[in-house]
Enzyme design. Structure first.
Site, PDB file in Angstrom:
ATOM      1  N   GLY A  89      31.302 -18.279  29.588  1.00 55.78           N
ATOM      2  CA  GLY A  89      31.083 -19.582  28.960  1.00 55.78           C
ATOM      3  C   GLY A  89      32.392 -20.157  28.457  1.00 55.78           C
ATOM      4  N   GLY A 132      34.711 -11.848  28.432  1.00 53.08           N
ATOM      5  CA  GLY A 132      34.793 -13.116  27.691  1.00 53.08           C
ATOM      6  C   GLY A 132      35.298 -12.967  26.278  1.00 53.08           C
ATOM      7  CE  LYS A 155      34.710 -10.080  34.390  1.00 53.04           C
ATOM      8  NZ  LYS A 155      33.357 -10.690  34.296  1.00 53.04           N
ATOM      9  NE  ARG A 180      42.500 -27.692  42.487  1.00 55.58           N
ATOM     10  CZ  ARG A 180      41.566 -26.846  42.894  1.00 55.58           C
ATOM     11  NH1 ARG A 180      41.584 -26.362  44.114  1.00 55.58           N
ATOM     12  NH2 ARG A 180      40.613 -26.464  42.079  1.00 55.58           N
ATOM     13  CB  VAL A 237      38.015 -21.640  30.208  1.00 55.30           C
ATOM     14  CG1 VAL A 237      38.788 -20.880  29.137  1.00 55.30           C
ATOM     15  CG2 VAL A 237      36.770 -20.873  30.610  1.00 55.30           C
TER      16      VAL A 237
END
Lengths: 476, 476
Positions: B330, B151, B222, B64, B33
């Site tokens: 996605g 999403g 959620k 990282r 993302v």
């Protein structure tokens, strides 16, 4: 005395002020939606105060006739015929009169003295939205209008805000409940348009004068609003090509069913190659906005929208396909959309800084139908004799219109007499009682001009009785 | 020198300032993302500047390992391991690290110095949202999180804003794409859970360790977020009763199909009578939040949500039923939701006044499952002998659980030998190879306690082989 402590003090004062804040609300219009909005403002005052951060005080309801009978019982003293005076002392004006004037004058007056406005007036927005948006921006006022498109369905805010970081490429909407009710009934019962319209009028789903609905004008106003927001440009009602559902026949519906499709009246807004540079050249973007009956595969999410429900299908580059579904009309659902705007607008007034109303960040040309390609379904009544299909097909080919599928249905008048009747067929194919065939073509994408020329030439073929229907196809 | 001209001047200055304004954006996380968000910020800079009213300058991407391979080709110099330093100089922080720490520390640091935050971190919000909202409000900063649920589907903003003038009574969500893909495949193919899960893992729809998805934990986070917003209260992950889909069998799916239903994993948030005062007494409101496999009629809009798609169905007092549908996961769809928040947040920063993040205006008690009534589907394997139905039915009756429908399917082992085999039936009904019947009951609404007691007693009946499934039913 540092700037930090000043900022903290200012924030604290703002919070204190917010807790005590009262916003004066003027309601213009006391009809079905207005009555519901007033009811919610009065009945849910406590919850609304908590959510808005300010008490929303309904100062009055401007109506034409104070004594007229109302759907909802409200205190008599709220009604007034002095809309102008009511607007002058309001922080927030809710306009539910509909139509162009005097709604336009009142909205402009409100914005000019810095009041924010919530409206559901699609006709005014589609005709003169740009003027209103400019006035709102010039005065740091908000202009919100979630109720103008698809009733209770949140669609304006998702397009203006949630999708503001994406690139919307297409919007397909079922945005008129009356026509969806009629087409859905035709699909279910097999009845003709006129009969279903009469039934819809009897049930209250269609008005006595159904023109604005069945000719697609109501949907066209909404299409203009959706296109403006989706593509960050300005589209007015005049830019919308509009065709209603009055010519959709029971035979069209039956043929659609045979092909695994259904017919919906869609408001379509599309980002396309700019017609001024020639479609597909990629030299610039343009916008096509249109309303017409459309064949949709039954597997398309919009095909499952039944009765008077509305839905808006949005395609965006990153988000992919989205659909928003719900009740598109009615007093309570529309009041819900109005009140969402009222609370959100009130929050921003309390915060001291309304958002910008103007959403146009560019000017995109309107691309006319001549540059748009779509698939078409073409229905023909032809003589049932050898060679007809080949002659018709060659006309499509001459105009560069490629055929995707063809279905033939033979229904000679003699055939009703029994299976053997076909043998009696008049060899000339044009005599009294000669058998006819119905051909239904679905084309690949073609321009309207190519399709129109094809249809004109097909009509001139001696083997063709009539062109029974021409419908656009989406979603295949 | 009148106050009007001062106001006009201030507005003009604000507009000038907005035209030149640059907002420093820090991106935390460079995964799927994050890469898409960075790509959009760089590629669509011009359009975003026009819509946001400020240039969004990507100052860096905290990761990282700066040298790790990435999905999207981006300038090397953007990557840094110094998240803390990046956050310290940002006006707007996009947090896409996921997990609790260090995401929580960075978000709090950003909010404390007045930067606004956009995040998709459902786990953190579900566990500790209240702390983050309070910190945002205390510093006049925004905290937005559209990407945390479903999403690309705009659902957070519609609930927080569009429906802020209505009273939401129920939210039903298909909010986990993996489990919807698995259940939909089971429905289509008739395969067992384990086989479909393996296939989903092969196709990349399920992770190597699928626990968070198939046990319902992702959906539960959620559900907590949706319930908090819908009911203006605070709900955390611990308040959510959660059951996954691992026990859903091919037989359950087949039985659902026979009954015209389908099985979906639903996140359910409901406004109910407060259990503390006894359900239905109306003495107070409470909230029930749960995730479990649910039988839905195939006519319900959520039943048509296939594959890995998500949808959220909202019931509100005035709006009626609404549904929001789209891609639930996605890189690009989630990035679309993030960017919508980024542009909207930037607009408000430019306008000088972020909205309040805290949405809780009251504290509603969490109502445990003991006070909730739902319909149940109960499947039993019983001996195929006279009187069994009556004995089972009497157990339901003893516990006050009323039966709505019953279906019986006889599938004795001998019957596979041919139509005549039924005559060989062992009269005792329990012998080797005795025929069995499967009974499927659907009850009227009952409490979980009454249903559990019924099932326990049914298990003890000597004619009952086993209780094969207990599933909740919605939408009937």
């Amino acid at each position: 005395m540092t700037s930090t402590s000043e900022a903290q003090l200012a924030a604290a004062q703002r919070q204190d002020a917010g807790a005590e804040r009262v916003l004066t609300v003027a309601l213009l219009g006391g009809g079905t939606v207005g009555s519901q909005v007033a009811r919610i403002l009065l009945d849910d005052a406590e919850a609304l105060t908590a959510r808005a951060g300010a008490r929303l005080e309904l100062a009055g309801i401007a109506v034409r006739n104070v004594g007229a009978p109302r759907d909802v019982e409200l205190p008599r003293e709220l009604y007034t015929t002095d809309a102008e005076g009511l607007v002058a002392r309001a922080d927030l004006v809710i306009e539910l009169m509909g139509g162009i004037e005097p709604a336009r004058t009142h909205i402009l007056a409100a914005l000019r003295h810095g009041a924010s406005v919530v409206t559901g007036n699609k006709a005014l927005l589609a005709q003169d939205g740009a003027t209103l948006f400019d006035e709102a921006d010039a005065n740091d006022a908000e202009l919100n209008f979630e109720a103008a498109v698809a009733g209770a369905i949140p669609i304006i805010r998702p397009i203006r805000e949630s999708l503001s970081g994406d690139r919307i490429t297409r919007v397909l909407g079922i945005v008129n409940g009356t026509t969806n009710f009629i087409l859905d009934s035709m699909d279910t019962t097999g009845a003709q348009f006129a009969d279903v319209l009469a039934e819809a009028q009897r049930l209250g789903y269609a008005e006595a004068d159904p023109t604005a609905d069945v000719e697609g004008l109501d949907a066209a106003a909404k299409a203009a609003i959706l296109a403006s927001l989706a593509f960050h440009t300005r589209v007015s009602l005049d830019d919308v090509r509009c065709e209603g559902i009055t010519k959709v026949s029971a035979a069209d519906i039956a043929a659609a069913q045979d092909a695994g499709m259904t017919i919906k009246l869609l408001a379509i807004a599309e980002l396309v190659a700019d017609g001024a540079h020639g479609a597909g050249t990629g030299k610039g973007e343009g916008v096509s906005v249109r309303v017409h009956p459309t064949l949709l595969p039954r597997t398309h999410p919009l095909a499952a929208v039944h009765g008077a429900y509305n839905a808006v299908f949005v395609e965006a580059e990153n988000a992919g396909s989205l659909m928003f579904y719900g009740a598109g009309a009615g007093g309570a659902p529309t009041a819900s959309a109005i009140m969402g705007d009222v609370v959100t607008t009130a929050r921003r007034i309390v915060a001291g800084s309304p958002g910008r109303a103007g959403t146009a960040t560019r000017v995109l040309p309107i691309v006319g139908p001549e540059s748009i390609t779509t698939s078409y379904s073409v229905g023909l009544e032809v003589a049932d004799q050898p060679g007809v299909l080949s002659r018709v097909a060659s006309v499509f080919a001459q105009h560069g219109v490629s055929i995707e599928t063809m279905r033939q249905q033979i229904h000679g008048t003699e055939k009703a007499g029994g299976a053997g009747a076909a043998a009696d067929k008049d060899p000339a194919g044009r005599g009294e009682g000669a058998s006819r065939a119905e051909l239904r073509f679905v084309t690949h994408r073609a321009t309207e001009a190519a399709l129109a020329a094809t249809v004109a030439d097909i009509k001139n073929l001696d083997v063709v009785e009539s062109v029974t229907s021409v419908l656009r196809v989406e979603g295949v």
